[in-house]
Design a protein around this motif. Structure first.
Motif, PDB file in Angstrom:
ATOM      1  N   GLN A   1      -4.713   9.646  12.954  1.00 39.24           N
ATOM      2  CA  GLN A   1      -4.055   9.579  11.850  1.00 39.24           C
ATOM      3  C   GLN A   1      -2.951   8.986  10.678  1.00 39.24           C
ATOM      4  OE1 GLN A   1      -3.764  11.719  13.618  1.00 39.24           O
ATOM      5  NE2 GLN A   1      -3.538  14.095  14.084  1.00 39.24           N
ATOM      6  N   ARG A   2      -2.248   7.649  11.235  1.00 42.16           N
ATOM      7  CA  ARG A   2      -1.616   6.714  10.914  1.00 42.16           C
ATOM      8  C   ARG A   2      -2.476   5.916  10.429  1.00 42.16           C
ATOM      9  NH1 ARG A   2       4.068   6.742  13.837  1.00 42.16           N
ATOM     10  NH2 ARG A   2       5.279   8.506  11.987  1.00 42.16           N
ATOM     11  N   MET A   3      -3.957   5.836  11.240  1.00 42.78           N
ATOM     12  CA  MET A   3      -4.859   4.472  10.231  1.00 42.78           C
ATOM     13  C   MET A   3      -5.056   5.019   9.589  1.00 42.78           C
ATOM     14  SD  MET A   3      -6.610   3.990  14.410  1.00 42.78           S
ATOM     15  CE  MET A   3      -7.952   3.061  13.431  1.00 42.78           C
ATOM     16  N   LEU A   4      -5.854   6.613   9.154  1.00 40.76           N
ATOM     17  CA  LEU A   4      -6.668   7.468   8.014  1.00 40.76           C
ATOM     18  C   LEU A   4      -5.729   6.780   7.001  1.00 40.76           C
ATOM     19  CD1 LEU A   4      -8.057  10.949   9.697  1.00 40.76           C
ATOM     20  CD2 LEU A   4      -9.808   8.004   8.556  1.00 40.76           C
ATOM     21  N   GLU A   5      -4.028   7.611   7.613  1.00 44.81           N
ATOM     22  CA  GLU A   5      -2.801   7.342   6.034  1.00 44.81           C
ATOM     23  C   GLU A   5      -2.798   5.653   5.997  1.00 44.81           C
ATOM     24  OE1 GLU A   5       1.626   8.532   4.776  1.00 44.81           O
ATOM     25  OE2 GLU A   5       0.461   8.694   7.598  1.00 44.81           O
ATOM     26  N   GLY A   6      -2.796   4.531   6.486  1.00 45.48           N
ATOM     27  CA  GLY A   6      -3.061   3.167   6.456  1.00 45.48           C
ATOM     28  C   GLY A   6      -4.319   2.793   5.580  1.00 45.48           C
ATOM     29  N   SER A   7      -5.308   3.391   5.614  1.00 47.81           N
ATOM     30  CA  SER A   7      -6.654   3.128   4.438  1.00 47.81           C
ATOM     31  C   SER A   7      -6.318   4.345   3.556  1.00 47.81           C
ATOM     32  CB  SER A   7      -8.380   3.416   5.292  1.00 47.81           C
ATOM     33  OG  SER A   7      -7.681   4.853   5.319  1.00 47.81           O
ATOM     34  N   HIS A   8      -5.620   4.596   2.949  1.00 52.87           N
ATOM     35  CA  HIS A   8      -5.257   5.465   2.300  1.00 52.87           C
ATOM     36  C   HIS A   8      -4.317   4.118   1.169  1.00 52.87           C
ATOM     37  CE1 HIS A   8      -7.536   8.587   2.913  1.00 52.87           C
ATOM     38  NE2 HIS A   8      -7.101   9.588   2.187  1.00 52.87           N
ATOM     39  N   TYR A   9      -3.129   3.922   2.018  1.00 58.97           N
ATOM     40  CA  TYR A   9      -2.123   3.076   1.450  1.00 58.97           C
ATOM     41  C   TYR A   9      -2.609   1.301   0.869  1.00 58.97           C
ATOM     42  CZ  TYR A   9       1.648   6.297   1.868  1.00 58.97           C
ATOM     43  OH  TYR A   9       2.036   7.004   1.914  1.00 58.97           O
ATOM     44  N   TYR A  10      -3.294   0.897   1.827  1.00 61.43           N
ATOM     45  CA  TYR A  10      -3.982  -0.793   1.425  1.00 61.43           C
ATOM     46  C   TYR A  10      -4.445  -0.794   0.203  1.00 61.43           C
ATOM     47  CZ  TYR A  10      -9.098  -1.195   1.869  1.00 61.43           C
ATOM     48  OH  TYR A  10     -10.114  -1.420   0.921  1.00 61.43           O
ATOM     49  N   VAL A  11      -4.710   0.681   0.049  1.00 62.19           N
ATOM     50  CA  VAL A  11      -5.480  -0.280  -1.084  1.00 62.19           C
ATOM     51  C   VAL A  11      -5.132  -0.371  -2.676  1.00 62.19           C
ATOM     52  CG1 VAL A  11      -6.297   2.197  -1.833  1.00 62.19           C
ATOM     53  CG2 VAL A  11      -7.828   0.385  -2.186  1.00 62.19           C
ATOM     54  N   GLY A  12      -3.570   0.048  -2.661  1.00 64.05           N
ATOM     55  CA  GLY A  12      -2.562   0.819  -3.300  1.00 64.05           C
ATOM     56  C   GLY A  12      -1.918  -1.144  -3.681  1.00 64.05           C
ATOM     57  N   ALA A  13      -2.112  -1.522  -2.910  1.00 65.24           N
ATOM     58  CA  ALA A  13      -1.901  -3.152  -2.544  1.00 65.24           C
ATOM     59  C   ALA A  13      -2.620  -4.433  -3.889  1.00 65.24           C
ATOM     60  CB  ALA A  13      -1.323  -3.808  -1.075  1.00 65.24           C
ATOM     61  N   LEU A  14      -3.549  -3.951  -3.485  1.00 64.83           N
ATOM     62  CA  LEU A  14      -4.822  -4.863  -3.590  1.00 64.83           C
ATOM     63  C   LEU A  14      -4.567  -4.714  -5.529  1.00 64.83           C
ATOM     64  CD1 LEU A  14      -8.454  -3.826  -1.803  1.00 64.83           C
ATOM     65  CD2 LEU A  14      -6.644  -5.997  -1.863  1.00 64.83           C
ATOM     66  N   PRO A  15      -5.332  -5.927  -6.266  1.00 65.97           N
ATOM     67  CA  PRO A  15      -4.979  -5.865  -7.247  1.00 65.97           C
ATOM     68  C   PRO A  15      -6.012  -5.196  -8.281  1.00 65.97           C
ATOM     69  CG  PRO A  15      -5.416  -8.250  -6.484  1.00 65.97           C
ATOM     70  CD  PRO A  15      -5.022  -7.529  -5.518  1.00 65.97           C
ATOM     71  N   GLY A  16      -6.242  -4.651  -9.032  1.00 67.39           N
ATOM     72  CA  GLY A  16      -7.151  -4.249 -10.125  1.00 67.39           C
ATOM     73  C   GLY A  16      -8.309  -4.872 -10.164  1.00 67.39           C
ATOM     74  N   VAL A  17      -8.403  -5.872  -9.859  1.00 63.11           N
ATOM     75  CA  VAL A  17      -9.749  -7.231 -10.206  1.00 63.11           C
ATOM     76  C   VAL A  17     -10.868  -6.951  -8.776  1.00 63.11           C
ATOM     77  CG1 VAL A  17      -8.576  -8.990  -9.533  1.00 63.11           C
ATOM     78  CG2 VAL A  17     -10.141  -9.095 -11.293  1.00 63.11           C
TER      79      VAL A  17
END
Length: 517
Positions: A351-367
Motif C-alpha cells: 500500500q505504501r508503494m502504491l501511495e508513493g506512486s500517487h505522491y511522487y507525481v506531485g513533485a514533477l513540474p507540469g511541463v
C-alpha cells in the motif's frame, strides 16, 4: 450459526479490499506515466550521455539550491503554523476567529502572484532568502489548516493529566500535544515540500534556480528533451527522499477517539501581559501575506485605469478556468479515494508503494507531466489537445492534495463504525460510501477545494495540453507579465483571487465544522 455468518462477512471484506486495490492500481499505473516517460528517454539517450547530463556542476548547483530551500522553508513553516494555530485555538488572543481566517486567506492568492506582488514592490528582490520568504507566505496555510484542525479535536483530559503530574505548561505541550499533531504536521509539510519541488512561476520571477525552473527553461530555450528529462529524474529522486522521510516520521499510530461521551471543551490559556506581543505574529503574517499583494494589485489596477477590465478575453478566461477547476477537482478526488482508504484502513508495504506512486507525481513540474501525456496521446491514443487529456493531467498533478485531505478525513472516522455497517449486511464498498465517506465529508469537500484552487492557478500543463483557443486566467496572466504588461495582468490576478476566495472560505469552514465548531 456465528461461523456460517463470519465466512460470508470475511469474503465480502476481501472482495471490497480487492476492488479498491484494483482501482488504486489503475490510478498508480496512470501516475507512473511521467516516470515511464523519463525512463524511456533515459534508455534512448544511453547511459554514457545520461550520466554526463546528470553528474555535472549545474545539477549539483540545482540540488544544493533545492535542498537549502526545503531546509529553510519547512522548519519556518512548521514553527509559524504551530505557534499561530496555538494562539488562535488555545489562547485568549483577541479576535482569534478573524486571525484564523486571515491565516488561511493567502491560499486564495496564487504563489506566482505573491512573487509578482513582491517584485512590483521591490524589483531587486532575488535569491534564496527572497524565495524562502515568499514560499513561507504562500504555503504556510497548508500547514496551519491541518494543525489548527487537529488542535481543536484533541481531548484536553490528556493535558490535564500531564499537568497534574507536575509538568510545566511548555513540557505538557512538547510531550503531550505536539506528538498528537504529528500526522497533521507531516501531511502539511509533505504538501509544502512537494510544492517547493514543483513550483515554477514563483521562482522564475524571483530568479532563483531550482530543478523545475531549469527544466522549463531547458525545454523553452533549446528543446533539449534528454537534458531536461535527466533533471526531472533527479527531481523524482528528491521527491522519493521526501516521501520516505514523511513515512518514517508519520508512523502507524491511530488518533481517532472511540468511547462514550465527548471530549471536554478546551479552556483557553490566558496570555496576560504577553497578549500584545502575541498579536504581532498574526498581524505580521497577515500584513506580509495579504497586505503586500493587495497593495501591489491595487496600484497596478489603478495604473491601468480600468481599460484591462474591458478586454473580451477576460470573461472567456474566467469561465474556462471555473469549468476546468470544478471538473478537475471532482475527477482528482474520485481518483484518490481508493488509495486514501487503503492507506488508512489497510496499511502495509504494498500500500505504501502504491501511495508513493500517487505522491511522487506531485513533485514533477507540469511541463514533464504534460510532455509524457503528449507522447502517449500522439503515439497511442488520439486525444492530444483534448479536454480529457487536460483533466488527466490535473488529476495526476494534484493527486497529493486530494490524497492528504482524504486520508486525514478517513483517519478521523473510527473503523469500528465501518465494520458495524458490514456486520449488519452492508456490502464493504457501500459501507465505505455510506458511513466512512459520509462522516469524512468535510475532509472530502476540503480536498476538492484544495484541488480546485490548484487548477485555477495551473500554468504549464494547461499551455501545452489544452485545446487550441483555450485561455485561462493563469495563462493570460503569465503571457502579459512576460510582456512586462503588469497593469494588463492585474485584472487576471484579481479574478484568480476572487475565484479562489470562496474555495478558501469553504476550506476554512469545513475545517472548523470537522471539529464541531
Amino acid at each position: 450459526m456465528f461461523a456460517t455468518q463470519a465466512l460470508p462477512l470475511r469474503r465480502d471484506r476481501q472482495l471490497g479490499s480487492k476492488s479498491l486495490f484494483g482501482l488504486a492500481w489503475l490510478v498508480s499505473l496512470a501516475a507512473l506515466l511521467p516516470l515511464g516517460f523519463i525512463l524511456w528517454i533515459t534508455i534512448q539517450t544511453g547511459w554514457e550521455t545520461a550520466s554526463a547530463l546528470i553528474f555535472r556542476p549545474r545539477v549539483a548547483e540545482l540540488l544544493v539550491n533545492t535542498v537549502l530551500l526545503e531546509a529553510l522553508t519547512l522548519p519556518a513553516c512548521i514553527a509559524l503554523a504551530v505557534a499561530l494555530a496555538w494562539l488562535t485555538e488555545r489562547s485568549d488572543l483577541p479576535g482569534a476567529r478573524l486571525w484564523s481566517w486571515l491565516a488561511v486567506a493567502p491560499l486564495a492568492i496564487p504563489a506566482f502572484v505573491h512573487s509578482y506582488a513582491w517584485i512590483g514592490l521591490a524589483p531587486g528582490m532575488h535569491g534564496l532568502f527572497a524565495a524562502m520568504l515568499v514560499s513561507v507566505l504562500a504555503y504556510l496555510p497548508f500547514l496551519y489548516l491541518p494543525v489548527s484542525a487537529q488542535l481543536r479535536r484533541l481531548d484536553p483530559a490528556l493535558e490535564d493529566a500531564a499537568a497534574s503530574l507536575g509538568l510545566a505548561p511548555w513540557r505538557v505541550f512538547l510531550r503531550v500535544v505536539l506528538p498528537q499533531l504529528r500526522i497533521a504536521i507531516c501531511g502539511g509539510s509533505l504538501l509544502i515540500g512537494l510544492h517547493l519541488l514543483a513550483e515554477y512561476g514563483l521562482y522564475a520571477m524571483i530568479r532563483f534556480d531550482t530543478f523545475t525552473t531549469a527544466i522549463v527553461d531547458q525545454f523553452q530555450s533549446t528543446y533539449n528533451g534528454p537534458a531536461a528529462n535527466m533533471l526531472a529524474g533527479v527531481l523524482v529522486l528528491s521527491c522519493l527522499g521526501l516521501l520516505a522521510l514523511e513515512v518514517l516520521i508519520r508512523g502507524d499510530a491511530r488518533y481517532a477517539r472511540v468511547g462514550s461521551g465527548a471530549p471536554r471543551p478546551v479552556t483557553r490559556r490566558r496570555l496576560g501581559r504577553a497578549r500584545v506581543p502575541a498579536l504581532l505574529l498574526p498581524l505580521a503574517l497577515a500584513g506580509l501575506g495579504l497586505g503586500i499583494p493587495a497593495y501591489t494589485l491595487a496600484r497596478w489596477l489603478a495604473a491601468g485605469h480600468g481599460a484591462a477590465w474591458q478586454a473580451p478575453e477576460l470573461a472567456a478566461a474566467f469561465g474556462e478556468t471555473l469549468l476546468y477547476a470544478l471538473s478537475g477537482a471532482l475527477v482528482t478526488t474520485l481518483a484518490a479515494a481508493p488509495m486514501a482508504w487503503l492507506s488508512v484502513r489497510a496499511p502495509g508495504r504494498l500500500q505504501r508503494m502504491l501511495e508513493g506512486s500517487h505522491y511522487y507525481v506531485g513533485a514533477l513540474p507540469g511541463v514533464v507531466v504534460a510532455l509524457a501525456l503528449v507522447t502517449v496521446t500522439v503515439r497511442i491514443a488520439p486525444l492530444y489537445q483534448s479536454v480529457a487529456t487536460v483533466l488527466l493531467a490535473y488529476a495526476l498533478m494534484f493527486l497529493p492534495r486530494a490524497l492528504v485531505g482524504l486520508r486525514s478525513g478517513i483517519a478521523q472516522v473510527p473503523v469500528e463504525l465501518e465494520r458495524a455497517a458490514v456486520s449488519l449486511g452492508r456490502r464493504p464498498l457501500l459501507a465505505i460510501l455510506s458511513v466512512t465517506l459520509r462522516l469524512a465529508a468535510p475532509g472530502v469537500a476540503a480536498c476538492m477545494a484544495l484541488v480546485a484552487m490548484g487548477i485555477t492557478t495551473e500554468l504549464t500543463a494547461t499551455l501545452m495540453l489544452a485545446p487550441n483557443g483555450t485561455t485561462t486566467l493563469a495563462t493570460q496572466f503569465w503571457s502579459l507579465t512576460n510582456e512586462l504588461d503588469y497593469a494588463g495582468a492585474a485584472p487576471y490576478a484579481a479574478l484568480m483571487i476572487v475565484l479562489s476566495l470562496p474555495l478558501t472560505a469553504l476550506l476554512h469552514a469545513q475545517s472548523r465544522r470537522a471539529s464541531g465548531q
